[in-house]
Design a protein around this motif. Sequence first.
Motif: not given
Length: 88
Positions: A34-40, A57-62, A75-78, A84-85
Amino acid sequence: MEIKEIMKNVGDFFKEHVAPPHKITSVEAAEDEGWKVTIEVIEEKEYMKKYAKDEMVGTYEVLVNKEKEVTSFKRQDIRFRSAIDVEV
């Protein structure tokens, strides 16, 4: 192209079920074919406009299966959008 289709499917899923995507930052092959996607995404935009100075902004692993369907997300982070990241 397969990655474009995966990105579109993930974007459509988030638009419908979570929040409109801000950007997809990574698409990687997963071990299970499959695939692992990171989306904000912009979190609760109207709420944040009303009560805060900045959007969140939420960062999600999909996880996406080999049929290119979203099978899970978390959700991995908010963070504040203006934060600044810094990655090392």
